[in-house]
Write a protein that holds these residues in place. Sequence first.
Motif, PDB file in Angstrom:
ATOM      1  N   ILE A  86      -1.287  -2.582   7.280  1.00  0.00           N
ATOM      2  CA  ILE A  86       0.097  -2.619   6.792  1.00  0.00           C
ATOM      3  C   ILE A  86       0.133  -3.419   5.496  1.00  0.00           C
ATOM      4  O   ILE A  86      -0.224  -4.588   5.470  1.00  0.00           O
ATOM      5  N   LEU A 146       3.564   0.510   2.641  1.00  0.00           N
ATOM      6  CA  LEU A 146       4.797   0.476   3.424  1.00  0.00           C
ATOM      7  C   LEU A 146       5.876  -0.329   2.734  1.00  0.00           C
ATOM      8  O   LEU A 146       7.004   0.142   2.558  1.00  0.00           O
ATOM      9  N   SER A 162       7.091   2.637  -0.288  1.00  0.00           N
ATOM     10  CA  SER A 162       8.190   3.342   0.373  1.00  0.00           C
ATOM     11  C   SER A 162       9.436   3.398  -0.499  1.00  0.00           C
ATOM     12  O   SER A 162      10.281   4.276  -0.319  1.00  0.00           O
ATOM     13  N   PHE A 182       6.437  10.465   6.864  1.00  0.00           N
ATOM     14  CA  PHE A 182       5.707   9.416   7.564  1.00  0.00           C
ATOM     15  C   PHE A 182       5.455   9.795   9.026  1.00  0.00           C
ATOM     16  O   PHE A 182       4.416   9.449   9.591  1.00  0.00           O
ATOM     17  N   ALA A 224       2.909   8.442   1.734  1.00  0.00           N
ATOM     18  CA  ALA A 224       2.751   8.152   3.161  1.00  0.00           C
ATOM     19  C   ALA A 224       1.271   8.037   3.526  1.00  0.00           C
ATOM     20  O   ALA A 224       0.876   7.168   4.310  1.00  0.00           O
ATOM     21  N   ALA A 235       0.041   4.722   2.545  1.00  0.00           N
ATOM     22  CA  ALA A 235       0.563   3.664   3.418  1.00  0.00           C
ATOM     23  C   ALA A 235      -0.236   3.566   4.714  1.00  0.00           C
ATOM     24  O   ALA A 235      -0.312   2.487   5.312  1.00  0.00           O
ATOM     25  N   PHE A 236      -0.821   4.677   5.168  1.00  0.00           N
ATOM     26  CA  PHE A 236      -1.588   4.678   6.415  1.00  0.00           C
ATOM     27  C   PHE A 236      -3.083   4.453   6.182  1.00  0.00           C
ATOM     28  O   PHE A 236      -3.868   4.509   7.135  1.00  0.00           O
ATOM     29  N   TYR A 273       6.206   1.631  11.386  1.00  0.00           N
ATOM     30  CA  TYR A 273       6.468   2.565  10.288  1.00  0.00           C
ATOM     31  C   TYR A 273       7.768   3.336  10.510  1.00  0.00           C
ATOM     32  O   TYR A 273       8.689   3.259   9.690  1.00  0.00           O
TER      33      TYR A 273
END
Length: 586
Positions: free
Chosen positions: A90, A94, A98, A114, A272, A275-276, A311
């Motif tokens: 994280i 995020l 985002s 997401f 997205a 972010a992961f 998330y």
Amino acid sequence: MSKPLDTSPASSRTGSGGVVGSVFDEKPAETQNVAKSAWDSFKRNPDYHITQKGQVGANGHVYDTDKSAAPLARVLKGRHLQMIAIGGSIGTGLFVGSGKALQQGGPASLLIAFSLIGGMLFTTVQALGEMAVLLPVAGSFSAYSTRFLDPAWGFAMGWNYAMQWLVVLPLEIVAAAITIKYWNSPVSSAAWVAVFLAMIISINLIGVQGYGEAEFIFSMIKIIAIIGFIILGIVLNVGGGKNAEYIGGRNWSDPGAFNNGFKGLCSVFVIAAFAFTGTELVGLAAAETANPRKSLPTAVKQVFWRICLFYIVSLTLVGLLVPYTDPRLIGQSTSDAKASPFVIAIKDAGIIGLDSVFNVVIMISVLSVGNSAVYGSSRTLAALAEQGQAPNWLGYIDRQGRPLKAIGVACAFGFLAFLAASNSDDEAFVWMQALSGLSSTFTWGSICLAHIRFRKAWRVQGHSLDELAFRSQAGVVGSWLGFIFNVLVLIAQFWIGFSPVHPQYGEPIKGTAALVKNFFQAYLAVPVVLICYIVYKIMFRTPFMRCKNMDIRTGIRELDLGQLLADEEVERAAWPKWKKAYKYLC
């Protein structure tokens, strides 16, 4: 690594017979011994290796290291692995990225993208877990692509994964410099870059246990912050803000749930994916424990809850509290453009000082993901070196078990973060974010396709699923869905690359040069991977692996499934009801 790391003090003040000598009498000798021990710790230890005995590397070679070889991950304690699994990746994808996703696609696109990426990752981690329990891999995922797809693709995936993490470090520090401008600090961005880079380098030079302790603390802070934001967001949405006004789904009606239509949705996918980034490491960490049948289901469940809670729920609240037309979102205007949408939502609540507290959490997230980036890239480079796919000197492991020269290369990439001191910091953020995001897409797609081919080879060569210590809950169907979805993400990003979304603020992208530049910013990882694959394929004329020829035995982890199942039944029978419920969910 071939041996557990020695974390005992470099020297001791205890003299002969266990009597503690005078500090004043022994200080010169002690200082000299400490300095010598510290210096000697950087010398090479020929007994340490990244690659385990019997493990197949990305070039198809089997490595016969010492039988006492202990996987690197086993140096970390259970609490380290659990916390890394829950909150390790994280970061700015995020908290900061985002904001751009919300602006380009609207709250509905943010939630859909997401959720789809999260669902795809759940199937990917399941597929990875099945292969990783049976065939443990240290340092890189490329061995699966080599054994079950094509050695040339394994080479491309090995370097793709290494470059992904090498780029993440400067990216995270650039994000730190962007976010810290929220306070209108008179200190130059270059100074902040130097501070963060020095901290990350120091943590990684301590060794793997320093990394584990740092990640435990960082992840704990991030988890507490997100849970706190979720509680606060719910209170604010139902009218607990400074104006005592019910918000509900107002921002989904005005300005609306979607922005830029279907193209806006497609533009959110790569954000997205970034972010992961790092979620796939959970499967590897769990597979490197003593009892993977016990640890892996727990790790996979934690991935599910992280996706749902940290998330989906938090971004749902962001979409309810912050309209996508807010000019403070990153990339929209020059006024306060560096603020996170999480910080904007808190600031709008009128709680004095809390927005700054959350900005500090973002700073910690930068350190956390940057710390993981150095750790992951250095271990991957060292593994590639041992497998003959990187310069041999990158395989240098010192007496404390640190891949010292690989760490040096990873840290050298961190100096690219000084781009944040220039006027091109936003542009640097976009370039590195696009490269890292699509790199993850290639990694995830390759894992899913390798699992599909592995399952077919397992059946063709006369094995049954009952022989597997852990089976993917999503099965081959889940891997097919994951692979197809990764391909669709690449197609969607290609479309966005040559036909970009028009910005709500500022001038639209016009002219051939500007469009070409935008395309490569959106699709930079693809030519890099293809060049690696094609060059290696031509040079070594590698074959496409057929099911009957795949090696599914070398390096396999032998487990007594009957005994493991019996032990698990006995253990479960002794659990109280609350623990059974907890283990069922987590």
